[in-house]
Design an enzyme around this catalytic site. Structure first.
Site, mmCIF file in Angstrom:
data_model
loop_
_atom_site.group_PDB
_atom_site.id
_atom_site.type_symbol
_atom_site.label_atom_id
_atom_site.label_comp_id
_atom_site.label_asym_id
_atom_site.label_seq_id
_atom_site.Cartn_x
_atom_site.Cartn_y
_atom_site.Cartn_z
ATOM 1 N N ASP A 148 0.870 -1.169 0.000
ATOM 2 C CA ASP A 148 0.000 0.000 0.000
ATOM 3 C C ASP A 148 0.908 1.221 0.000
ATOM 4 O O ASP A 148 1.842 1.310 0.797
ATOM 5 C CB ASP A 148 -0.959 0.032 1.186
ATOM 6 C CG ASP A 148 -2.134 0.955 0.875
ATOM 7 O OD1 ASP A 148 -2.906 0.633 -0.064
ATOM 8 O OD2 ASP A 148 -2.265 2.011 1.520
ATOM 9 N N ARG A 188 9.350 1.820 -2.820
ATOM 10 C CA ARG A 188 9.045 0.391 -2.996
ATOM 11 C C ARG A 188 10.330 -0.429 -2.962
ATOM 12 O O ARG A 188 10.372 -1.505 -2.346
ATOM 13 C CB ARG A 188 8.296 0.206 -4.330
ATOM 14 C CG ARG A 188 7.819 -1.212 -4.625
ATOM 15 C CD ARG A 188 6.738 -1.227 -5.705
ATOM 16 N NE ARG A 188 5.575 -0.477 -5.268
ATOM 17 C CZ ARG A 188 5.252 0.751 -5.711
ATOM 18 N NH1 ARG A 188 5.996 1.350 -6.628
ATOM 19 N NH2 ARG A 188 4.208 1.375 -5.219
#
Ligand code: ITT
Length: 193
Positions: free
Chosen positions: A71, A176
């Protein structure tokens, strides 16, 4: 060390980036669809961690294999951290950069700081673990670059937007990339590798 993970996502770009980062480390990433889970859980959490856990659990319950969920979102200082967890819902796909530039048209250069945040939840039969990381930068004044996705064309990291970077360049410095590195370290330590 674990050899295969399912990724609970319907976002093809997240899946691509996770594969680019994890396959050189010897971990194959299956999409939730490849693993037989067609679902889109309600992301009704108020934090990245809550939503990552919601997605990871929903897919894990169907596939029963080690699963990760990402997320993530863009937090802009001058907007009090918006769009944040609502980044995917801020504007119709493909219009998020234009809307953000418009909302920030009167914000001066020294107040344009922003950060991409990413939380990855990992779940298996006896573990639930989350890792988080940020990528700090600034919002530019125009869309630049053709690579990446989402807000990449307006997110400046140094002189370049993330959309002007190659996948390899972006993954080295991205939220990420950093979160997946942390996950890899966690899995390695847990296995005593
Ligand atoms: P899943 O929930 O299915 O994984 P999603 O796109 O809905 O896919 P999120 O709810 O986590 O995922 O929303 C993240 C949004 O934040 C994403 O749609 C982009 O708009 C933005 N975002 C996240 N990481 C980004 C990145 O690396 N570059 C550009 N934009 C990013």
């Amino acid at each position: 060390m674990i050899k295969k993970l399912v990724m609970a996502t319907n976002n093809a770009n997240k899946l691509r980036e996770a594969r680019e980062i994890l396959s050189p480390l010897g971990i194959e990433v299956l999409s939730q669809r490849e693993a037989g889970a067609e679902c889109e859980p309600d992301e009704n959490g108020t934090t990245f961690a809550e939503n990552a856990v919601i997605k990871a659990k929903a897919v894990y319950e169907i596939v029963n294999l080690p699963t990760i969920a990402d997320d993530s979102g863009l937090c802009v200082d001058a907007l009090g951290g918006r769009p944040g967890v609502y980044s995917a819902r801020y504007a119709p796909k493909g219009e998020e950069c234009a809307k953000l530039l418009d909302e920030m048209k009167d914000i001066p250069d020294d107040k344009r700081q922003a950060a991409f945040s990413c939380t990855i939840a990992y779940i298996d039969e006896n573990t639930l673990h989350t890792v988080s990381a940020d990528c700090k930068g600034k919002i530019g004044y125009e869309e630049k670059g053709e690579n990446g996705f989402g807000y990449d064309p307006v997110f400046l990291y140094g002189e370049k937007t993330l959309a002007e970077m190659t996948a390899e360049e972006k993954n080295k410095i991205s939220h990420r990339g950093a979160a997946l590195e942390k996950l890899y370290s966690f899995l390695k330590e847990r296995n005593g590798d």
